[in-house]
Structure formats: C-alpha cells, structure tokens
Design a protein around this motif. Structure first.
Motif, mmCIF file in Angstrom:
data_model
loop_
_atom_site.group_PDB
_atom_site.id
_atom_site.type_symbol
_atom_site.label_atom_id
_atom_site.label_comp_id
_atom_site.label_asym_id
_atom_site.label_seq_id
_atom_site.Cartn_x
_atom_site.Cartn_y
_atom_site.Cartn_z
ATOM 1 N N ALA A 277 0.844 -1.204 0.000
ATOM 2 C CA ALA A 277 0.000 0.000 0.000
ATOM 3 C C ALA A 277 0.873 1.245 0.000
ATOM 4 O O ALA A 277 1.826 1.335 0.782
ATOM 5 C CB ALA A 277 -0.904 -0.014 1.223
ATOM 6 N N THR A 278 0.548 2.190 -0.868
ATOM 7 C CA THR A 278 1.246 3.474 -0.872
ATOM 8 C C THR A 278 0.829 4.249 0.378
ATOM 9 O O THR A 278 -0.371 4.406 0.638
ATOM 10 C CB THR A 278 0.869 4.273 -2.140
ATOM 11 N N HIS A 279 1.819 4.682 1.150
ATOM 12 C CA HIS A 279 1.492 5.420 2.372
ATOM 13 C C HIS A 279 1.271 6.883 2.009
ATOM 14 O O HIS A 279 2.124 7.498 1.386
ATOM 15 C CB HIS A 279 2.602 5.239 3.413
ATOM 16 N N PRO A 280 0.128 7.417 2.352
ATOM 17 C CA PRO A 280 -0.200 8.758 1.877
ATOM 18 C C PRO A 280 0.584 9.839 2.619
ATOM 19 O O PRO A 280 0.845 9.714 3.820
ATOM 20 C CB PRO A 280 -1.692 8.880 2.193
ATOM 21 N N ASP A 281 0.909 10.871 1.859
ATOM 22 C CA ASP A 281 1.674 11.976 2.436
ATOM 23 C C ASP A 281 0.674 13.010 2.974
ATOM 24 O O ASP A 281 0.449 14.049 2.371
ATOM 25 C CB ASP A 281 2.543 12.555 1.305
ATOM 26 N N ILE A 282 0.055 12.669 4.104
ATOM 27 C CA ILE A 282 -0.972 13.549 4.686
ATOM 28 C C ILE A 282 -0.523 13.912 6.100
ATOM 29 O O ILE A 282 -0.300 13.007 6.931
ATOM 30 C CB ILE A 282 -2.346 12.827 4.731
ATOM 31 N N PRO A 283 -0.369 15.207 6.401
ATOM 32 C CA PRO A 283 0.092 15.593 7.741
ATOM 33 C C PRO A 283 -0.790 14.986 8.841
ATOM 34 O O PRO A 283 -2.015 15.042 8.755
ATOM 35 C CB PRO A 283 -0.007 17.128 7.736
ATOM 36 N N GLY A 284 -0.156 14.388 9.825
ATOM 37 C CA GLY A 284 -0.866 13.882 11.003
ATOM 38 C C GLY A 284 -1.352 12.443 10.873
ATOM 39 O O GLY A 284 -1.718 11.816 11.875
ATOM 40 N N ILE A 285 -1.342 11.880 9.658
ATOM 41 C CA ILE A 285 -1.962 10.557 9.503
ATOM 42 C C ILE A 285 -1.121 9.455 10.157
ATOM 43 O O ILE A 285 -1.665 8.502 10.716
ATOM 44 C CB ILE A 285 -2.293 10.247 8.013
ATOM 45 N N GLU A 286 0.198 9.593 10.103
ATOM 46 C CA GLU A 286 1.053 8.563 10.722
ATOM 47 C C GLU A 286 0.798 8.537 12.230
ATOM 48 O O GLU A 286 0.679 7.477 12.834
ATOM 49 C CB GLU A 286 2.546 8.837 10.438
ATOM 50 N N GLU A 287 0.708 9.734 12.828
ATOM 51 C CA GLU A 287 0.503 9.822 14.284
ATOM 52 C C GLU A 287 -0.881 9.275 14.657
ATOM 53 O O GLU A 287 -1.035 8.586 15.668
ATOM 54 C CB GLU A 287 0.599 11.289 14.767
ATOM 55 N N ALA A 288 -1.881 9.585 13.829
ATOM 56 C CA ALA A 288 -3.250 9.143 14.152
ATOM 57 C C ALA A 288 -3.392 7.629 13.956
ATOM 58 O O ALA A 288 -4.167 6.974 14.641
ATOM 59 C CB ALA A 288 -4.257 9.890 13.280
ATOM 60 N N GLY A 289 -2.621 7.104 13.004
ATOM 61 C CA GLY A 289 -2.687 5.667 12.721
ATOM 62 C C GLY A 289 -3.762 5.349 11.695
ATOM 63 O O GLY A 289 -4.792 6.025 11.619
ATOM 64 N N TYR A 290 -3.511 4.340 10.890
ATOM 65 C CA TYR A 290 -4.487 3.960 9.865
ATOM 66 C C TYR A 290 -4.294 2.503 9.472
ATOM 67 O O TYR A 290 -3.255 1.900 9.743
ATOM 68 C CB TYR A 290 -4.360 4.868 8.628
ATOM 69 N N LEU A 291 -5.324 1.977 8.830
ATOM 70 C CA LEU A 291 -5.288 0.595 8.353
ATOM 71 C C LEU A 291 -4.898 0.580 6.881
ATOM 72 O O LEU A 291 -5.171 1.535 6.156
ATOM 73 C CB LEU A 291 -6.683 -0.038 8.475
ATOM 74 N N THR A 292 -4.275 -0.495 6.453
ATOM 75 C CA THR A 292 -4.087 -0.761 5.025
ATOM 76 C C THR A 292 -4.589 -2.178 4.787
ATOM 77 O O THR A 292 -5.053 -2.848 5.722
ATOM 78 C CB THR A 292 -2.606 -0.691 4.610
ATOM 79 N N ASN A 293 -4.391 -2.668 3.574
ATOM 80 C CA ASN A 293 -4.791 -4.061 3.300
ATOM 81 C C ASN A 293 -3.983 -5.039 4.150
ATOM 82 O O ASN A 293 -4.377 -6.191 4.300
ATOM 83 C CB ASN A 293 -4.636 -4.382 1.810
ATOM 84 N N GLU A 294 -2.866 -4.593 4.686
ATOM 85 C CA GLU A 294 -2.063 -5.500 5.520
ATOM 86 C C GLU A 294 -2.637 -5.665 6.920
ATOM 87 O O GLU A 294 -2.286 -6.609 7.620
ATOM 88 C CB GLU A 294 -0.622 -4.985 5.617
ATOM 89 N N THR A 295 -3.482 -4.743 7.356
ATOM 90 C CA THR A 295 -3.990 -4.809 8.738
ATOM 91 C C THR A 295 -5.521 -4.903 8.839
ATOM 92 O O THR A 295 -6.032 -5.377 9.851
ATOM 93 C CB THR A 295 -3.516 -3.574 9.533
ATOM 94 N N VAL A 296 -6.219 -4.490 7.766
ATOM 95 C CA VAL A 296 -7.687 -4.426 7.880
ATOM 96 C C VAL A 296 -8.298 -5.814 8.110
ATOM 97 O O VAL A 296 -9.322 -5.943 8.797
ATOM 98 C CB VAL A 296 -8.309 -3.721 6.640
ATOM 99 N N PHE A 297 -7.631 -6.864 7.595
ATOM 100 C CA PHE A 297 -8.205 -8.207 7.744
ATOM 101 C C PHE A 297 -7.899 -8.808 9.122
ATOM 102 O O PHE A 297 -8.315 -9.922 9.411
ATOM 103 C CB PHE A 297 -7.732 -9.115 6.600
ATOM 104 N N ASN A 298 -7.167 -8.056 9.940
ATOM 105 C CA ASN A 298 -6.911 -8.505 11.320
ATOM 106 C C ASN A 298 -7.979 -8.002 12.289
ATOM 107 O O ASN A 298 -7.968 -8.381 13.471
ATOM 108 C CB ASN A 298 -5.549 -7.989 11.819
ATOM 109 N N LEU A 299 -8.885 -7.129 11.804
ATOM 110 C CA LEU A 299 -9.884 -6.549 12.717
ATOM 111 C C LEU A 299 -10.767 -7.644 13.321
ATOM 112 O O LEU A 299 -11.097 -8.627 12.652
ATOM 113 C CB LEU A 299 -10.787 -5.570 11.964
#
Ligand SMILES: Cc1cc2nc3c(=O)[nH]c(=O)nc-3n(C[C@H](O)[C@H](O)[C@H](O)COP(=O)(O)OP(=O)(O)OC[C@H]3O[C@@H](n4cnc5c(N)ncnc54)[C@H](O)[C@@H]3O)c2cc1C
Ligand SMILES: NC(=O)c1ccc[n+]([C@@H]2O[C@H](COP(=O)([O-])OP(=O)(O)OC[C@H]3O[C@@H](n4cnc5c(N)ncnc54)[C@H](O)[C@@H]3O)[C@@H](O)[C@H]2O)c1
Length: 515
Positions: A181-203
């Motif tokens: 997954a391309t990690h988006p260059d959006i201020p604050g998103i790394e700190e807030a945390g997000y899911l990608t296809n690598e983690t969404v199926f672990n929910l």
C-alpha cells in the motif's frame, strides 16, 4: 541442513485459523536447506508471481534446480491480505445486500439486518487457512522438489543472492517481490494511525465510523462491504467520480448503488490533515473548494500500490527501476539479461491473474528460449479484470479511447440488462454488456460488463478475443435460456442485424417465396 532459522510471523488474532495459516505459509520451526552449488533459477518472492514461476519451472521435472525465497508468508498478498480475504468478506456482504433487497422479491427480512462481525471475520480466517496448503512450504518443497528459503533476499553480485546468511548462486533470477500500500503523504496521519490491506483483515471489532482514502478497487470493494456490515463509511476520493479507471457508464452505475446504500462519498477531495481528538480521528479535507471535516474511528488507505524494490540491492546487479517498479521489456527481461521480473513489482496491471500470466511468459523466456528464440511477449496478452463491487464491473481488452489512440475506428454495441430476460426475472436490470468492435468488422477489441455476475460472464468474451472469434460466430453459439450471458449473444445478434443490407433483405424475401 543449515541451522538458519526465519523470523517468527504473528498475525492477530492468533487463533487456530491464523496458527494453521502460519504453520503452512511460514512455519515457526522452518530450517532453510543447504544451498545447491548453483541454481538454474532463483525466484525472490512467493506471491502468485513467484509461486507460478518456481512451480512452473520445477514442476516440469526436467532436472532444473530451483530455489524460492520468501520473507513473510508464502502466497503473498493474494492469499493473505488481498483477493482471498477480501472476496470472503464480500460474500458475507452480498448476503446483507440480498437481505436489504429481500422485499423486492416478496421475501420478508428483518428490518435491521444483524451482522456478527467477529463471526464474519472468523469465517474469512478459516477460509484463508483452508486455502493455504496450496501455497505451503511443504508443498513447494515436497511436491515440486524445489529449495524453499524463508528470509529477506538481496543481490550481492551478478550471480549471487543472499538470504538469511546463505549465498545462492544462480544462472537466472526472477524478481517477484510484489507491491504494498502506498502510504499517503498527509500531515498527522502517521501519528493518528491507519489501516491498510495489511492490517484491515486482522480486525475483530467493526469500526463504527470508517473513512476510506481512495475510491479505486480496494477502496470501493471494502467501502461497500464495511457499509453493509454496519459501519458508517465515507470514501474520500481525489477523482470527480469513484472507480475512475473503469468505463465511465459502468462506474456511474456502481456510484448510484453506493448512493442508494448510503456509502458516504466525498469526491474531488484533497485531504489536508488528520488529527487525533477525543471523539476520534478527525480528517480535514477540501472538496470542490469547500472545507470540511469528518470524525471517524478508523481510516483505511487504498490509495494505490508501491512496488517492493528497496533493499534488493538492484543497483549492484544493474537492474533499473523507478517509482513504478522494476523496468522490464516486452519479454519481461530487466536491464540485466539474466534477471527477469513478474507481477506487481513490474506490471501496471496489478492482478493475481497477471502475476500468473507474466510468470508463464518468464518460464519460457528465461529457461526455454535459447538466443532469445521463441520468446513470449507481454503485449500479446488479452487482459481481463473484475472489480468485485455489487454489481461487479468486468472488463477485457481495450476501452474505446485506447482503440482510438491506436488509430482504430470503433463500433460499440451496448445491450442493457433491462432487455435480458434472466436479469429481469432476477430484478438485476441495472447493468449492461458493452462490446467494442473494429469498425467495419466483427472483430472484438474489448468489452465491459456490469452485473452481479459480470466476473463470471466476461470470460466468454476473453475466449472469443484470444481465439479470434468474432461476433458472427458468437451469434451462432447457443446460450442456455434464461441466463445473463445471453447479453453477449444479444450483442452478437445486434451486430448481425447491422449487416442486413437492403440487398440481403431482398434476397431473403426472394428465398422465402420459394420455400
Ligand atoms: C485488498 C486487495 C484485493 C485484491 N483483490 C484482487 C482480486 O480480486 N483479483 C486480482 O486479480 N487481484 C487482486 N488484488 C491484487 C493481487 O493481490 C496482486 O496483483 C497479486 O498478489 C500480485 O502478486 P505478486 O506475486 O506480484 O506479488 P505479492 O503477492 O505481493 O508477492 C510478493 C511476495 O514477495 C515477498 N518479498 C518482497 N520482498 C522480498 C524480499 N526482498 N525477499 C523475499 N521475499 C520478498 C513478499 O513478502 C510477498 O510475499 C488485490 C490486492 C489487494 C491489496
Ligand atoms: N478486484 C480486483 O482485481 C482488485 C481489487 C483490489 C485491488 N486490486 C489491485 O490493486 C491495485 C491497487 O488498488 P487501489 O484501489 O489501492 O489503487 P488505485 O490506484 O487503483 O486507486 C486508488 C485511487 O485513490 C485515489 N487517491 C490516491 N491518493 C488519494 C488521496 N490522498 N486522497 C484521495 N484519493 C486518493 C487515486 O486517485 C486513485 O483513483 C488496483 O489497481 C488493482 O490492480 C485489484
């Protein structure tokens, strides 16, 4: 045997299914074999591309020494964090869609459809584990007779690859390291945390409010799925409509369904920043000049793929790459003639069946094409794909615009599913079959189908294109009544009708008089 061991893999939740998955695809107690003196072929990456390349070569039983290297889970994205888990969830979501529509069929379903999200996810994990023996270290070692190495590979010289402290000498090598997954260059998103296809199926718990960045296939398939499960989903998409790489009419139908199902869509949007607040993750955006924000529990990123080229030491072996991945020619040879590439790491069409098809080309070109004779070409492939929304969008071959760019005049035949009996009996009339023909001929250049079964229907058109079967012959193929595939037959009949000139009509009338 070497005593080099691989790193332990953990996939939450570590229930019986994920333990079985790991036992098949990256066993804890795995010991890499002692390398052979020299391998005919070393394949880096055991996703669809690497598995098909290595199994295709070793499985021929012509005495080739083959090594396959995988750093994480055998099976790669498709089995673990792509097609298999997403399609399993989509099937559960289809049940919800059917229940929402039950009234249309005269069936009374509960007003509020209840989704047991932990059970849905457990079903997915079980299916994934059930499928995993096909890609397992055991099968690739014992059934195909290759050496499987678990660990991160990198080139150390023009004929050597290092993995877990061992050196593997090769005659030919294949890079099949995929993309992430391309990690988006959006201020604050790394700190807030997000899911990608690598983690969404672990929910294991359904996010109540879910923002999805990107309205491409990943974003749209999972947006509809999570919305049907009960999340309040909002897609934030750069384009003015979702699925903007698809046929415009097709994307419009899916977008209309999303509106009906109340999937939130913020289009033409630019995400400005993300903030963690006490209410949740706050996403600030501008859309069509207006500023806005939404607060969500989770953010899922589906904003394109980045090829895995780092740390392979490609510079050392003269393999060129850029942000689109490893550069290959039409024969899938890299800038180093002994090194080939397959799948997501080098192709713009990032699909499992393309990883498979490119692997088959490389087996031939790397191992059985002396002096370059008999090499196969990527450009000869007829490529279908399916976006598994409900309804599905399936496409094969060229779009009208692509044909025009190549200087080809196009004649397009469109059959709406409103005119196909089986779609009417099934109340599935929102969709169409669109077939592009080379002007003045019955040759099929490409096709798009929109229907809940488009993915199953498109292969007839693919078969026709691959085998040079035109609309004349297709119209002579008996299609069982009533099926939605009759849409293709109707398109072929519509084509034949355009061939009826005044002269042929007169001739038919004349023949009829004497019959
Ligand atoms: C959510 C989602 C849904 C999808 N759905 C579909 C679908 O329905 N149909 C479809 O056709 N496609 C689908 N795709 C795309 C499909 O998953 C990919 O096109 C396919 O997996 C590509 O295969 P690959 O072998 O090229 O790469 P991958 O599957 O990514 O495999 C590459 C492997 O290489 C390994 N690797 C990387 N670097 C190294 C290294 N240095 N050393 C050793 N190993 C290494 C990785 O760990 C990985 O296992 C989907 C993708 C996603 C994310
Ligand atoms: N059914 C299938 O075969 C299937 C399913 C899922 C994925 N895939 C494969 O995986 C690939 C990747 O899928 P994807 O959906 O991640 O990528 P994609 O590139 O196809 O679509 C991502 C979309 O997100 C938009 N975007 C990117 N950054 C954004 C941002 N910051 N804000 C808003 N919008 C943004 C882009 O404009 C783009 O249209 C696909 O192209 C396909 O090859 C296939």
């Amino acid at each position: 045997m070497s005593n080099s061991t691989s790193e332990r893999v953990i996939i939450p939740p570590m229930d019986e299914h994920n333990q079985r998955l790991i036992a098949n695809l990256h066993p804890d107690d795995w010991k890499n074999p002692e390398p052979a003196d020299c391998y005919d072929l070393v394949v880096i990456g055991a996703g669809a591309g690497g598995l098909v390349t290595s199994a295709g070569a070793a499985g021929l039983n012509v005495g080739l020494k083959v090594a396959l290297i995988e750093k994480h889970l055998m099976g790669g994205d498709c089995t673990n964090v792509g097609c298999v888990p997403s399609k399993s969830l989509i099937r559960s979501a289809r049940v919800v869609g059917e229940m929402w529509n039950a009234k249309k069929y005269g069936v009374v379903a509960p007003q509020e459809v209840e989704v047991d999200f932990p059970a849905v996810m457990e079903r997915m994990r079980k299916i994934r584990a059930d499928i995993s023996p096909i890609d397992s270290t055991d099968r690739f070692t014992n059934e195909f007779g290759m050496d499987v190495f678990l660990g991160t590979a990198s080139f150390t010289s023009g004929d050597t690859i290092e993995v877990a402290g061992q050196k593997l000498k090769f005659k030919k090598a294949v890079i099949a390291t995929g993309a992430r997954a391309t990690h988006p260059d959006i201020p604050g998103i790394e700190e807030a945390g997000y899911l990608t296809n690598e983690t969404v199926f672990n929910l294991t718990q359904l996010p109540k409010r879910l923002a999805i960045i990107g309205g491409g296939p990943i974003g749209c398939e999972l947006a509809q799925t999570f919305n049907r499960f009960g999340s309040e989903v909002t897609i934030l998409h750069r384009g003015s409509h979702i699925l903007n790489k698809e046929d415009r009419d097709a994307a419009e139908i899916v977008q209309k369904v999303f509106q009906q199902e109340k999937v939130g869509m913020i289009l033409s949007s630019k995400i400005e920043r993300v903030e963690s607040t006490s209410e949740g993750k706050k996403v600030y955006y501008t859309s069509n000049g207006k500023q806005g924000s939404i607060v969500v529990d989770e953010i899922l990123v589906g904003a394109g793929r980045t090829p895995n080229v780092k740390n392979l030491n490609l510079e050392k072996v003269g393999v060129e790459y850029d942000k689109s991945g490893v550069k290959v020619n039409d024969n899938l040879v890299t800038s180093n003639p002994r090194i080939f590439a397959v799948g997501d790491v080098c192709l713009s069409q990032k699909f499992t069946h393309m990883a498979d098809a490119s692997a088959r080309i490389v087996i031939q070109n790397a191992l059985f094409a002396p002096f370059g004779l008999g090499r196969k070409k990527l450009s000869d492939l007829v490529i279908p794909w399916v976006t598994f929304t409900d309804p599905e969008i399936a496409h094969v071959g060229m779009y009208e615009s692509e044909a025009k760019e190549m200087g080809l005049e196009v004649n397009t035949i469109k059959i709406d599913y409103e005119d196909v009996d089986r779609a009417i009996t099934d109340s599935e009339t929102e969709g169409f079959v669109k077939i592009h023909l080379k002007q003045g001929t019955d040759q099929i250049l490409g096709a798009t189908i929109v229907s809940p079964h488009a993915g199953e229907t498109i292969s007839e058109v693919t078969t026709a294109i691959v085998n040079g079967i035109g609309m004349n012959k297709l119209s002579g193929v008996i299609h069982p009544y009533p099926t939605q595939a009759e849409g293709i037959k109707k398109a072929a009949d519509a084509y034949k009708r355009t061939k009826l000139t005044d002269g042929t009509r007169k001739l038919l009338g004349f023949l009829n008089k004497f019959s």
